[in-house]
Design a protein around this motif. Structure first.
Motif, PDB file in Angstrom:
ATOM      1  N   MET A   1       0.815  -1.192   0.000  1.00  0.00           N
ATOM      2  CA  MET A   1       0.000   0.000   0.000  1.00  0.00           C
ATOM      3  C   MET A   1       0.856   1.252   0.000  1.00  0.00           C
ATOM      4  O   MET A   1       0.370   2.342   0.198  1.00  0.00           O
ATOM      5  N   SER A   2       2.110   1.118  -0.277  1.00  0.00           N
ATOM      6  CA  SER A   2       3.019   2.251  -0.199  1.00  0.00           C
ATOM      7  C   SER A   2       2.625   3.393  -1.125  1.00  0.00           C
ATOM      8  O   SER A   2       2.581   4.534  -0.712  1.00  0.00           O
ATOM      9  N   GLY A   3       2.331   3.108  -2.395  1.00  0.00           N
ATOM     10  CA  GLY A   3       1.949   4.159  -3.318  1.00  0.00           C
ATOM     11  C   GLY A   3       0.564   4.711  -3.025  1.00  0.00           C
ATOM     12  O   GLY A   3       0.317   5.896  -3.129  1.00  0.00           O
ATOM     13  N   ALA A   4      -0.357   3.839  -2.642  1.00  0.00           N
ATOM     14  CA  ALA A   4      -1.738   4.247  -2.436  1.00  0.00           C
ATOM     15  C   ALA A   4      -1.887   5.205  -1.258  1.00  0.00           C
ATOM     16  O   ALA A   4      -2.697   6.111  -1.304  1.00  0.00           O
ATOM     17  N   VAL A   5      -1.120   5.034  -0.212  1.00  0.00           N
ATOM     18  CA  VAL A   5      -1.270   5.854   0.985  1.00  0.00           C
ATOM     19  C   VAL A   5      -0.986   7.318   0.683  1.00  0.00           C
ATOM     20  O   VAL A   5      -1.568   8.202   1.282  1.00  0.00           O
ATOM     21  N   LYS A   6      -0.132   7.588  -0.254  1.00  0.00           N
ATOM     22  CA  LYS A   6       0.283   8.955  -0.532  1.00  0.00           C
ATOM     23  C   LYS A   6      -0.491   9.575  -1.696  1.00  0.00           C
ATOM     24  O   LYS A   6      -0.141  10.629  -2.176  1.00  0.00           O
ATOM     25  N   THR A   7      -1.547   8.937  -2.167  1.00  0.00           N
ATOM     26  CA  THR A   7      -2.278   9.397  -3.333  1.00  0.00           C
ATOM     27  C   THR A   7      -3.418  10.324  -2.932  1.00  0.00           C
ATOM     28  O   THR A   7      -4.135  10.058  -1.987  1.00  0.00           O
ATOM     29  N   ILE A   8      -3.569  11.422  -3.673  1.00  0.00           N
ATOM     30  CA  ILE A   8      -4.658  12.361  -3.448  1.00  0.00           C
ATOM     31  C   ILE A   8      -5.307  12.688  -4.791  1.00  0.00           C
ATOM     32  O   ILE A   8      -4.738  12.423  -5.844  1.00  0.00           O
TER      33      ILE A   8
ATOM     34  N   ASP B   1     -15.821   5.897  -8.777  1.00  0.00           N
ATOM     35  CA  ASP B   1     -16.486   5.091  -9.805  1.00  0.00           C
ATOM     36  C   ASP B   1     -15.708   5.107 -11.111  1.00  0.00           C
ATOM     37  O   ASP B   1     -15.589   4.083 -11.783  1.00  0.00           O
ATOM     38  N   TRP B   2     -15.166   6.279 -11.474  1.00  0.00           N
ATOM     39  CA  TRP B   2     -14.391   6.347 -12.715  1.00  0.00           C
ATOM     40  C   TRP B   2     -13.132   5.484 -12.606  1.00  0.00           C
ATOM     41  O   TRP B   2     -12.792   4.746 -13.526  1.00  0.00           O
ATOM     42  N   LEU B   3     -12.432   5.569 -11.475  1.00  0.00           N
ATOM     43  CA  LEU B   3     -11.225   4.759 -11.304  1.00  0.00           C
ATOM     44  C   LEU B   3     -11.560   3.266 -11.308  1.00  0.00           C
ATOM     45  O   LEU B   3     -10.780   2.460 -11.825  1.00  0.00           O
ATOM     46  N   TYR B   4     -12.709   2.895 -10.782  1.00  0.00           N
ATOM     47  CA  TYR B   4     -13.148   1.494 -10.837  1.00  0.00           C
ATOM     48  C   TYR B   4     -13.494   1.100 -12.273  1.00  0.00           C
ATOM     49  O   TYR B   4     -13.259  -0.033 -12.692  1.00  0.00           O
ATOM     50  N   THR B   5     -14.060   2.007 -13.053  1.00  0.00           N
ATOM     51  CA  THR B   5     -14.385   1.728 -14.451  1.00  0.00           C
ATOM     52  C   THR B   5     -13.114   1.532 -15.269  1.00  0.00           C
ATOM     53  O   THR B   5     -13.014   0.594 -16.060  1.00  0.00           O
ATOM     54  N   VAL B   6     -12.146   2.412 -15.075  1.00  0.00           N
ATOM     55  CA  VAL B   6     -10.864   2.296 -15.782  1.00  0.00           C
ATOM     56  C   VAL B   6     -10.177   1.002 -15.372  1.00  0.00           C
ATOM     57  O   VAL B   6      -9.616   0.289 -16.197  1.00  0.00           O
ATOM     58  N   GLY B   7     -10.224   0.709 -14.086  1.00  0.00           N
ATOM     59  CA  GLY B   7      -9.731  -0.571 -13.575  1.00  0.00           C
ATOM     60  C   GLY B   7      -8.230  -0.708 -13.538  1.00  0.00           C
ATOM     61  O   GLY B   7      -7.477   0.261 -13.546  1.00  0.00           O
ATOM     62  N   GLY B   8      -7.793  -1.958 -13.506  1.00  0.00           N
ATOM     63  CA  GLY B   8      -6.381  -2.286 -13.393  1.00  0.00           C
ATOM     64  C   GLY B   8      -6.212  -3.508 -12.513  1.00  0.00           C
ATOM     65  O   GLY B   8      -6.982  -4.461 -12.604  1.00  0.00           O
ATOM     66  N   GLY B   9      -5.237  -3.439 -11.626  1.00  0.00           N
ATOM     67  CA  GLY B   9      -4.954  -4.549 -10.723  1.00  0.00           C
ATOM     68  C   GLY B   9      -5.280  -4.189  -9.284  1.00  0.00           C
ATOM     69  O   GLY B   9      -5.915  -3.170  -8.995  1.00  0.00           O
ATOM     70  N   ALA B  10      -4.807  -5.011  -8.376  1.00  0.00           N
ATOM     71  CA  ALA B  10      -5.089  -4.826  -6.949  1.00  0.00           C
ATOM     72  C   ALA B  10      -4.565  -3.483  -6.434  1.00  0.00           C
ATOM     73  O   ALA B  10      -5.218  -2.830  -5.612  1.00  0.00           O
ATOM     74  N   GLU B  11      -3.422  -3.055  -6.915  1.00  0.00           N
ATOM     75  CA  GLU B  11      -2.854  -1.782  -6.449  1.00  0.00           C
ATOM     76  C   GLU B  11      -3.724  -0.604  -6.887  1.00  0.00           C
ATOM     77  O   GLU B  11      -3.943   0.335  -6.115  1.00  0.00           O
ATOM     78  N   GLU B  12      -4.246  -0.652  -8.104  1.00  0.00           N
ATOM     79  CA  GLU B  12      -5.109   0.426  -8.585  1.00  0.00           C
ATOM     80  C   GLU B  12      -6.420   0.469  -7.789  1.00  0.00           C
ATOM     81  O   GLU B  12      -6.921   1.540  -7.467  1.00  0.00           O
ATOM     82  N   ARG B  13      -6.954  -0.704  -7.462  1.00  0.00           N
ATOM     83  CA  ARG B  13      -8.182  -0.735  -6.663  1.00  0.00           C
ATOM     84  C   ARG B  13      -7.927  -0.165  -5.268  1.00  0.00           C
ATOM     85  O   ARG B  13      -8.692   0.653  -4.762  1.00  0.00           O
ATOM     86  N   ARG B  14      -6.832  -0.568  -4.657  1.00  0.00           N
ATOM     87  CA  ARG B  14      -6.479  -0.058  -3.333  1.00  0.00           C
ATOM     88  C   ARG B  14      -6.295   1.462  -3.388  1.00  0.00           C
ATOM     89  O   ARG B  14      -6.754   2.190  -2.508  1.00  0.00           O
ATOM     90  N   GLY B  15      -5.651   1.938  -4.441  1.00  0.00           N
ATOM     91  CA  GLY B  15      -5.460   3.381  -4.608  1.00  0.00           C
ATOM     92  C   GLY B  15      -6.777   4.123  -4.773  1.00  0.00           C
ATOM     93  O   GLY B  15      -6.971   5.192  -4.198  1.00  0.00           O
ATOM     94  N   ALA B  16      -7.711   3.564  -5.547  1.00  0.00           N
ATOM     95  CA  ALA B  16      -9.020   4.189  -5.741  1.00  0.00           C
ATOM     96  C   ALA B  16      -9.775   4.274  -4.420  1.00  0.00           C
ATOM     97  O   ALA B  16     -10.399   5.296  -4.114  1.00  0.00           O
ATOM     98  N   ASP B  17      -9.706   3.204  -3.634  1.00  0.00           N
ATOM     99  CA  ASP B  17     -10.391   3.198  -2.337  1.00  0.00           C
ATOM    100  C   ASP B  17      -9.771   4.224  -1.392  1.00  0.00           C
ATOM    101  O   ASP B  17     -10.474   4.920  -0.648  1.00  0.00           O
TER     102      ASP B  17
END
Length: 142
Positions: free
Chosen positions: A1-8, A83-99
């Motif tokens: 979760m290193s990248g996701a924690v710092k995402t805004i 919702d847009w980030l979920y539509t674009v999708g990706g892998g587990a890291e992208e989902r964690r980042g969207a959340d």
């Protein structure tokens, strides 16, 4: 979760939404938002096209008494981004980042830490059903 924690996430203007059948909302003009990931030192522009439909948050009616309505000021933009980030999708890291972006955005909009954490946990537990998981290509497939 290193990248996701710092995402805004942020945006320069409000999305223009109108209600449509089935409890959904439709963008009536293009809208853009930006995400910043300090772990990767990158800014990404996301263009959401006019006509995109969203339910703004799949919060069961029972839980709305705790979390609020998905179309209220605190939820609307965070839900649209999510919702847009979920539509674009990706892998587990992208989902964690969207959340995580959703959590940080509703906290910044004034949601209490308790309510935001409850929504974040719900997303982590149940959101996988709505996320657009994309198969990662392996080197042998290339």
């Amino acid at each position: 979760m290193s990248g996701a924690v710092k995402t805004i996430a942020w945006w320069n203007d409000e999305p223009q939404l109108s209600p449509v059948d089935g409890g959904k909302w439709k963008l009536t003009r293009d809208w853009e938002f930006f995400t910043y990931d300090a772990g990767r030192v990158s800014v990404q522009r996301h263009a959401v096209p006019q006509g995109y439909e969203t339910d703004l948050a799949s919060i069961p009616r029972f839980f709305r008494r705790f979390c609020g309505c998905p179309c209220d000021e605190t939820h609307r933009n965070a839900s649209l981004v999510h919702d847009w980030l979920y539509t674009v999708g990706g892998g587990a890291e992208e989902r964690r980042g969207a959340d995580w972006i959703y959590y940080k955005t509703i906290r910044r909009a004034g949601r209490t830490r308790f309510k935001a954490a409850a929504e974040y946990v719900a997303l982590r537990l149940c959101g996988w059903r709505h996320f657009n998981y994309k198969k990662q290509r392996t080197q042998t497939e290339e």
